[in-house]
Design a protein around this motif. Sequence first.
Motif, short mmCIF file in Angstrom:
data_model
loop_
_atom_site.label_atom_id
_atom_site.label_comp_id
_atom_site.label_asym_id
_atom_site.label_seq_id
_atom_site.Cartn_x
_atom_site.Cartn_y
_atom_site.Cartn_z
N GLU A 86 -52.26 16.91 -6.75
CA GLU A 86 -52.82 17.99 -7.05
C GLU A 86 -52.53 18.62 -8.47
O GLU A 86 -51.34 18.19 -9.02
N THR A 87 -53.44 19.36 -9.12
CA THR A 87 -53.18 19.80 -10.49
C THR A 87 -52.81 21.09 -10.28
O THR A 87 -52.95 21.68 -9.15
N PRO A 97 -46.95 16.38 -9.05
CA PRO A 97 -47.03 15.77 -7.41
C PRO A 97 -46.14 17.13 -6.81
O PRO A 97 -45.23 17.50 -7.14
N MET A 98 -46.73 17.65 -5.63
CA MET A 98 -46.19 18.73 -4.91
C MET A 98 -46.47 18.66 -3.39
O MET A 98 -47.43 17.96 -3.11
N ILE A 102 -48.57 24.70 2.47
CA ILE A 102 -48.95 26.04 2.31
C ILE A 102 -50.06 26.10 3.24
O ILE A 102 -51.21 25.43 2.95
N PRO A 103 -50.09 26.86 4.22
CA PRO A 103 -51.29 27.04 5.08
C PRO A 103 -52.45 27.67 4.44
O PRO A 103 -52.18 28.74 3.79
N ASP A 126 -56.39 24.24 6.67
CA ASP A 126 -56.12 23.08 5.55
C ASP A 126 -54.57 23.45 4.99
O ASP A 126 -54.02 24.65 5.41
N LEU A 127 -53.95 22.47 4.39
CA LEU A 127 -52.81 22.53 3.57
C LEU A 127 -52.79 22.71 2.21
O LEU A 127 -53.46 21.81 1.79
N ALA A 128 -52.11 23.51 1.47
CA ALA A 128 -52.18 23.54 -0.19
C ALA A 128 -50.93 23.21 -0.66
O ALA A 128 -49.93 23.47 0.08
N PRO A 129 -50.77 22.50 -1.87
CA PRO A 129 -49.58 22.16 -2.50
C PRO A 129 -48.73 23.39 -2.74
O PRO A 129 -49.30 24.45 -3.12
#
Length: 232
Positions: A86-87, A97-98, A102-103, A126-129
């Motif tokens: 992810e940027t 890289p993360m 995060i919901p 979904d899940l976020a970095p």
Amino acid sequence: MTDNAAPSRVREIRVARDISSAELARAANIQPPTLSKIELGQRGVTKTFANAIAKALQVRVEDLYAVVGSPIPPPTELDPPNRVFETSPTDRTTLIPMTRDIPVFGTAACSLNEGAFILHAGEVIDLAPRGPKIEYRKDIYALYVEGDSMEPWKRPGQLVYVDPIRRPNKHDRVVVVVKPDNSDYEQAYIKEYIKRDDGKLVLKQYNPDKVIEWPARSVVSIHKVLEPEDIL
């Protein structure tokens, strides 16, 4: 065959393929909020969307219409979607890289014509970095942006990180959940916070530039949107 693939089947195959909602949206060239609504049954999916989703998931279009719980078909011979780190939320070109945990609870609208849905905790789409500055924050959540009235700050489909604990200050961007009078449901909006007094909440939007007021009695919650420097 109808034009509407079973929304939960799309999600079922995506999860089995270990593809995030954001990755599928990019691979299928679909706005993340649109894909989220498809997966949650909030809207149907056109045949064009079905073709793009099937290609990204490496299945036949017919597989999207199978009964939920059916065996997941093996990948077709198509190349799998490109998967990268992810940027950062500032859209820098550096790849970071993360951990992705995060919901994402739904979407928030930038338009006043119709608010977007926001889901309750536990209903994750979904899940976020996770950035380093929120590494230990278990209460942070994320939403996808709908509409264009907060451009150029945020475009439709972009992700925002939200802090439900920190109190917003003037000029902070916020997610406001409101329940208008005579309404049976809540709606979420993203705006700039100005003030809350005299029985009203005063906000600002950018496109077009205007001030918006809501009666304080309609406001369910106000949560601060984190800036990139709060995350990275």
